[in-house]
Design a protein around this motif. Sequence first.
Motif, short mmCIF file in Angstrom:
data_model
loop_
_atom_site.label_atom_id
_atom_site.label_comp_id
_atom_site.label_asym_id
_atom_site.label_seq_id
_atom_site.Cartn_x
_atom_site.Cartn_y
_atom_site.Cartn_z
N LYS A 248 0.80 -1.21 0.00
CA LYS A 248 0.00 0.00 0.00
C LYS A 248 0.84 1.27 0.00
O LYS A 248 0.50 2.23 -0.67
CB LYS A 248 -0.92 -0.03 1.22
CG LYS A 248 -2.00 0.98 1.22
CD LYS A 248 -2.92 0.71 2.40
CE LYS A 248 -3.85 1.88 2.60
NZ LYS A 248 -4.68 1.70 3.77
N SER B 167 4.91 3.17 -0.04
CA SER B 167 6.26 2.99 -0.54
C SER B 167 7.24 2.69 0.60
O SER B 167 7.11 3.22 1.70
CB SER B 167 6.71 4.26 -1.27
OG SER B 167 8.06 4.16 -1.60
N TRP C 36 10.98 0.80 -6.93
CA TRP C 36 9.62 0.69 -6.42
C TRP C 36 8.70 1.41 -7.39
O TRP C 36 8.59 2.62 -7.37
CB TRP C 36 9.49 1.30 -5.02
CG TRP C 36 10.08 0.44 -3.97
CD1 TRP C 36 11.32 0.56 -3.42
CD2 TRP C 36 9.46 -0.68 -3.35
NE1 TRP C 36 11.50 -0.43 -2.50
CE2 TRP C 36 10.38 -1.20 -2.42
CE3 TRP C 36 8.23 -1.31 -3.49
CZ2 TRP C 36 10.10 -2.31 -1.64
CZ3 TRP C 36 7.95 -2.41 -2.70
CH2 TRP C 36 8.88 -2.89 -1.79
N TRP C 37 8.03 0.65 -8.25
CA TRP C 37 7.13 1.23 -9.25
C TRP C 37 5.76 1.44 -8.63
O TRP C 37 5.23 0.57 -7.93
CB TRP C 37 7.05 0.30 -10.46
CG TRP C 37 5.98 0.64 -11.41
CD1 TRP C 37 5.86 1.78 -12.13
CD2 TRP C 37 4.87 -0.19 -11.77
NE1 TRP C 37 4.74 1.73 -12.92
CE2 TRP C 37 4.12 0.53 -12.71
CE3 TRP C 37 4.44 -1.45 -11.39
CZ2 TRP C 37 2.96 0.02 -13.28
CZ3 TRP C 37 3.31 -1.95 -11.95
CH2 TRP C 37 2.57 -1.22 -12.88
N ARG C 38 5.17 2.59 -8.91
CA ARG C 38 3.84 2.93 -8.37
C ARG C 38 2.79 2.63 -9.44
O ARG C 38 2.70 3.31 -10.46
CB ARG C 38 3.80 4.40 -7.98
CG ARG C 38 2.52 4.78 -7.28
CD ARG C 38 2.64 6.21 -6.75
NE ARG C 38 1.51 6.56 -5.93
CZ ARG C 38 0.52 7.36 -6.33
NH1 ARG C 38 0.56 7.91 -7.52
NH2 ARG C 38 -0.47 7.61 -5.52
N CYS C 39 1.97 1.62 -9.21
CA CYS C 39 0.92 1.20 -10.14
C CYS C 39 -0.38 1.87 -9.73
O CYS C 39 -0.83 1.75 -8.59
CB CYS C 39 0.77 -0.31 -10.09
SG CYS C 39 -0.62 -0.93 -11.05
N THR C 40 -1.01 2.57 -10.67
CA THR C 40 -2.28 3.24 -10.38
C THR C 40 -3.44 2.69 -11.21
O THR C 40 -4.56 3.17 -11.08
CB THR C 40 -2.15 4.75 -10.64
OG1 THR C 40 -1.73 4.96 -11.99
CG2 THR C 40 -1.15 5.39 -9.68
N PRO D 235 -3.41 3.10 -5.28
CA PRO D 235 -1.99 3.02 -5.66
C PRO D 235 -1.33 1.82 -5.00
O PRO D 235 -1.57 1.52 -3.83
CB PRO D 235 -1.41 4.32 -5.12
CG PRO D 235 -2.56 5.25 -5.01
CD PRO D 235 -3.75 4.39 -4.68
N HIS E 49 2.48 -0.17 -4.70
CA HIS E 49 3.93 -0.09 -4.91
C HIS E 49 4.47 -1.49 -5.13
O HIS E 49 4.34 -2.36 -4.27
CB HIS E 49 4.60 0.60 -3.73
CG HIS E 49 4.12 2.00 -3.54
ND1 HIS E 49 4.68 3.06 -4.21
CD2 HIS E 49 3.12 2.51 -2.80
CE1 HIS E 49 4.05 4.17 -3.87
NE2 HIS E 49 3.08 3.86 -3.02
#
Length: 139
Positions: free
Chosen positions: A29, A31, A91-95, A100, A102
């Motif tokens: 949830k 980062s 750490w890619w943030r997927c939306t 969101p 991580h």
Amino acid sequence: MALRDTMLEKARPHLQPGEQVQAVFGGQKISQWWLLLSVLILVFANKYRVVVVTDRRILVLAGTTWSQSKVTGVLAEVPRSVQVGPPSGLWWRCTSLGEPLHVHRRFHKDVVAADVQRPAHPSGPPPAFPPPAFPPPGR
């Protein structure tokens, strides 16, 4: 047993009969960069997520605070036509899956595999014949 295998095994009760799993990956949830500020933020605010990509849909499953492989329930169901990636960075943030999420670099290949297997035509197969081409107006 590998982490992906454990996540898949815990997610099996939430799959429909005959559903084929194409990819599974984990995320969280918040980062990990919050660790630089305080460990307490990670301990109290973080929750793990398990994402299962099947041939029919994408499931976002709730995990626990302490384990990435435990599943407590379904958070979201996303249509299979949604593109998850492309991932980048540590750490890619997927939306694209609702809240969101991580995703660590170790799961990036799973995100790419899910996107590669995404159906080209989400509403079904293309028509057998292309629609007729009409001449532009004024000719």
